[in-house]
Motif scaffolding. Structure first.
Motif, PDB file in Angstrom:
ATOM      1  N   ALA A   1     -27.651  -2.655 -54.228  1.00 29.22           N
ATOM      2  CA  ALA A   1     -28.277  -2.858 -55.536  1.00 29.22           C
ATOM      3  C   ALA A   1     -28.029  -4.276 -56.047  1.00 29.22           C
ATOM      4  O   ALA A   1     -28.931  -4.924 -56.607  1.00 29.22           O
ATOM      5  CB  ALA A   1     -27.737  -1.829 -56.532  1.00 29.22           C
ATOM      6  N   ALA A   2     -26.803  -4.779 -55.845  1.00 31.46           N
ATOM      7  CA  ALA A   2     -26.456  -6.125 -56.294  1.00 31.46           C
ATOM      8  C   ALA A   2     -27.268  -7.180 -55.551  1.00 31.46           C
ATOM      9  O   ALA A   2     -27.742  -8.156 -56.148  1.00 31.46           O
ATOM     10  CB  ALA A   2     -24.964  -6.372 -56.094  1.00 31.46           C
ATOM     11  N   THR A   3     -27.445  -6.987 -54.244  1.00 34.12           N
ATOM     12  CA  THR A   3     -28.206  -7.937 -53.432  1.00 34.12           C
ATOM     13  C   THR A   3     -29.682  -7.923 -53.795  1.00 34.12           C
ATOM     14  O   THR A   3     -30.317  -8.976 -53.887  1.00 34.12           O
ATOM     15  CB  THR A   3     -28.036  -7.613 -51.933  1.00 34.12           C
ATOM     16  OG1 THR A   3     -26.644  -7.649 -51.591  1.00 34.12           O
ATOM     17  CG2 THR A   3     -28.797  -8.608 -51.061  1.00 34.12           C
TER      18      THR A   3
ATOM     19  N   GLN B   1     -33.063   3.080 -54.948  1.00 39.64           N
ATOM     20  CA  GLN B   1     -33.661   2.827 -53.639  1.00 39.64           C
ATOM     21  C   GLN B   1     -32.867   1.783 -52.849  1.00 39.64           C
ATOM     22  O   GLN B   1     -32.681   1.934 -51.640  1.00 39.64           O
ATOM     23  CB  GLN B   1     -35.107   2.352 -53.798  1.00 39.64           C
ATOM     24  CG  GLN B   1     -35.836   2.213 -52.459  1.00 39.64           C
ATOM     25  CD  GLN B   1     -37.293   1.846 -52.609  1.00 39.64           C
ATOM     26  OE1 GLN B   1     -37.694   1.229 -53.593  1.00 39.64           O
ATOM     27  NE2 GLN B   1     -38.096   2.214 -51.633  1.00 39.64           N
ATOM     28  N   SER B   2     -32.398   0.742 -53.513  1.00 42.19           N
ATOM     29  CA  SER B   2     -31.645  -0.303 -52.808  1.00 42.19           C
ATOM     30  C   SER B   2     -30.319   0.233 -52.265  1.00 42.19           C
ATOM     31  O   SER B   2     -29.878  -0.185 -51.193  1.00 42.19           O
ATOM     32  CB  SER B   2     -31.392  -1.490 -53.738  1.00 42.19           C
ATOM     33  OG  SER B   2     -30.743  -1.090 -54.928  1.00 42.19           O
ATOM     34  N   THR B   3     -29.716   1.184 -52.965  1.00 40.43           N
ATOM     35  CA  THR B   3     -28.476   1.795 -52.478  1.00 40.43           C
ATOM     36  C   THR B   3     -28.740   2.652 -51.250  1.00 40.43           C
ATOM     37  O   THR B   3     -27.959   2.627 -50.282  1.00 40.43           O
ATOM     38  CB  THR B   3     -27.820   2.653 -53.583  1.00 40.43           C
ATOM     39  OG1 THR B   3     -27.519   1.813 -54.715  1.00 40.43           O
ATOM     40  CG2 THR B   3     -26.530   3.292 -53.084  1.00 40.43           C
ATOM     41  N   VAL B   4     -29.836   3.396 -51.267  1.00 36.03           N
ATOM     42  CA  VAL B   4     -30.205   4.224 -50.116  1.00 36.03           C
ATOM     43  C   VAL B   4     -30.475   3.349 -48.896  1.00 36.03           C
ATOM     44  O   VAL B   4     -29.998   3.633 -47.789  1.00 36.03           O
ATOM     45  CB  VAL B   4     -31.446   5.094 -50.435  1.00 36.03           C
ATOM     46  CG1 VAL B   4     -31.933   5.807 -49.175  1.00 36.03           C
ATOM     47  CG2 VAL B   4     -31.114   6.115 -51.517  1.00 36.03           C
ATOM     48  N   VAL B   5     -31.219   2.260 -49.096  1.00 37.33           N
ATOM     49  CA  VAL B   5     -31.512   1.319 -48.006  1.00 37.33           C
ATOM     50  C   VAL B   5     -30.216   0.756 -47.428  1.00 37.33           C
ATOM     51  O   VAL B   5     -30.037   0.692 -46.203  1.00 37.33           O
ATOM     52  CB  VAL B   5     -32.425   0.172 -48.511  1.00 37.33           C
ATOM     53  CG1 VAL B   5     -32.466  -0.972 -47.495  1.00 37.33           C
ATOM     54  CG2 VAL B   5     -33.825   0.685 -48.784  1.00 37.33           C
TER      55      VAL B   5
ATOM     56  N   LEU C   1     -38.273   0.115 -45.067  1.00 40.18           N
ATOM     57  CA  LEU C   1     -37.468  -0.208 -43.888  1.00 40.18           C
ATOM     58  C   LEU C   1     -38.352  -0.577 -42.700  1.00 40.18           C
ATOM     59  O   LEU C   1     -38.038  -1.519 -41.953  1.00 40.18           O
ATOM     60  CB  LEU C   1     -36.568   0.969 -43.530  1.00 40.18           C
ATOM     61  CG  LEU C   1     -35.387   1.210 -44.478  1.00 40.18           C
ATOM     62  CD1 LEU C   1     -34.740   2.562 -44.193  1.00 40.18           C
ATOM     63  CD2 LEU C   1     -34.363   0.088 -44.352  1.00 40.18           C
ATOM     64  N   GLN C   2     -39.448   0.158 -42.520  1.00 41.67           N
ATOM     65  CA  GLN C   2     -40.378  -0.161 -41.430  1.00 41.67           C
ATOM     66  C   GLN C   2     -40.987  -1.544 -41.625  1.00 41.67           C
ATOM     67  O   GLN C   2     -41.065  -2.343 -40.683  1.00 41.67           O
ATOM     68  CB  GLN C   2     -41.478   0.900 -41.365  1.00 41.67           C
ATOM     69  CG  GLN C   2     -41.019   2.240 -40.835  1.00 41.67           C
ATOM     70  CD  GLN C   2     -42.145   3.267 -40.806  1.00 41.67           C
ATOM     71  OE1 GLN C   2     -43.230   3.047 -41.350  1.00 41.67           O
ATOM     72  NE2 GLN C   2     -41.884   4.400 -40.181  1.00 41.67           N
ATOM     73  N   ASN C   3     -41.420  -1.824 -42.862  1.00 38.47           N
ATOM     74  CA  ASN C   3     -42.016  -3.128 -43.159  1.00 38.47           C
ATOM     75  C   ASN C   3     -41.009  -4.258 -42.951  1.00 38.47           C
ATOM     76  O   ASN C   3     -41.360  -5.326 -42.439  1.00 38.47           O
ATOM     77  CB  ASN C   3     -42.532  -3.156 -44.602  1.00 38.47           C
ATOM     78  CG  ASN C   3     -43.748  -2.270 -44.800  1.00 38.47           C
ATOM     79  OD1 ASN C   3     -44.410  -1.870 -43.842  1.00 38.47           O
ATOM     80  ND2 ASN C   3     -44.040  -1.937 -46.038  1.00 38.47           N
ATOM     81  N   ALA C   4     -39.772  -4.016 -43.352  1.00 40.76           N
ATOM     82  CA  ALA C   4     -38.726  -5.039 -43.197  1.00 40.76           C
ATOM     83  C   ALA C   4     -38.517  -5.374 -41.725  1.00 40.76           C
ATOM     84  O   ALA C   4     -38.450  -6.546 -41.342  1.00 40.76           O
ATOM     85  CB  ALA C   4     -37.426  -4.546 -43.824  1.00 40.76           C
TER      86      ALA C   4
END
Length: 200
Positions: free
Chosen positions: A38-40, A72-76, A138-141
């Motif tokens: 989340a911070a990033t 969402q950022s934490t899950v990623v 994640l796929q797009n990344a």
């Protein structure tokens, strides 16, 4: 001497102060470890807007992004953290053999771990910039990293270079600790924007 709020010195001082504050805020937000994602994302969010000419308020916007994207950022982050840690452990395992095969396998695991780290940076930027499902993000990344290998490697080299400078040049250590992460994110933002511009 008359104070000029529109002067270059005032603007440079204000921007520098904001980036130092942003850097310290990022470090504090990363302390619980689980909040690194989340911070990033929030850090990349505000620096992407800043690099894109949408100045805004770095500190205020950081908190808004943190609140908006934390789930969402934490899950990623957690999805990518598990294989990253396993690869890190595997690299130590392979290098412990002290053989050619062990060295090659160790280097391979480090390379894959590096790929996951770049994917994390890209995914964090995507969460900040676009609305999408976690799976699609994640796929797009990963696809963007594969499609732009040189720029993707630079995304990893920027923070590594700043880290190496802090270690090799003690005189710069305090400065780099004060603005290292925010400066790294701001530099990375231009690369990310150039990548995103090719896929609108």
């Amino acid at each position: 001497m008359k104070f000029n709020a529109d002067g270059s010195f005032y603007k440079i001082t204000t921007i520098t102060t904001q980036f130092i504050a942003l850097n310290l805020l990022y470090l504090i937000c990363c302390l619980p470890i689980i909040t690194i994602g989340a911070a990033t994302t929030a850090l990349l969010d505000v620096t992407l807007h800043y690099a894109d000419g949408e100045k805004g308020y770095l500190i205020k916007d950081y908190f808004l992004s943190l609140k908006r994207n934390w789930r969402q950022s934490t899950v990623v982050f957690l999805i990518l953290l598990v294989p990253f840690l396993l690869l890190g452990f595997s690299s130590f395992f392979w290098f412990a053999f002290e053989t050619i095969i062990g060295t090659v396998a160790g280097l391979a695991t480090i390379a894959i771990a590096g790929l996951l780290l770049i994917t994390f940076i890209m995914a964090s930027a995507l969460v900040a910039r676009y609305e999408n499902t976690t799976k699609q993000t994640l796929q797009n990344a990963l696809l963007l990293v594969i499609a732009h290998p040189l720029k993707a490697i630079c995304l990893l080299l920027i923070p590594l270079t700043i880290g190496c400078l802090a270690i090799l040049m003690p005189s710069l250590k305090i400065i780099l600790i004060a603005v290292g992460f925010s400066l790294s994110a701001y530099s990375s933002a231009f690369l990310l924007l150039s990548i995103f511009a090719n896929h609108k």
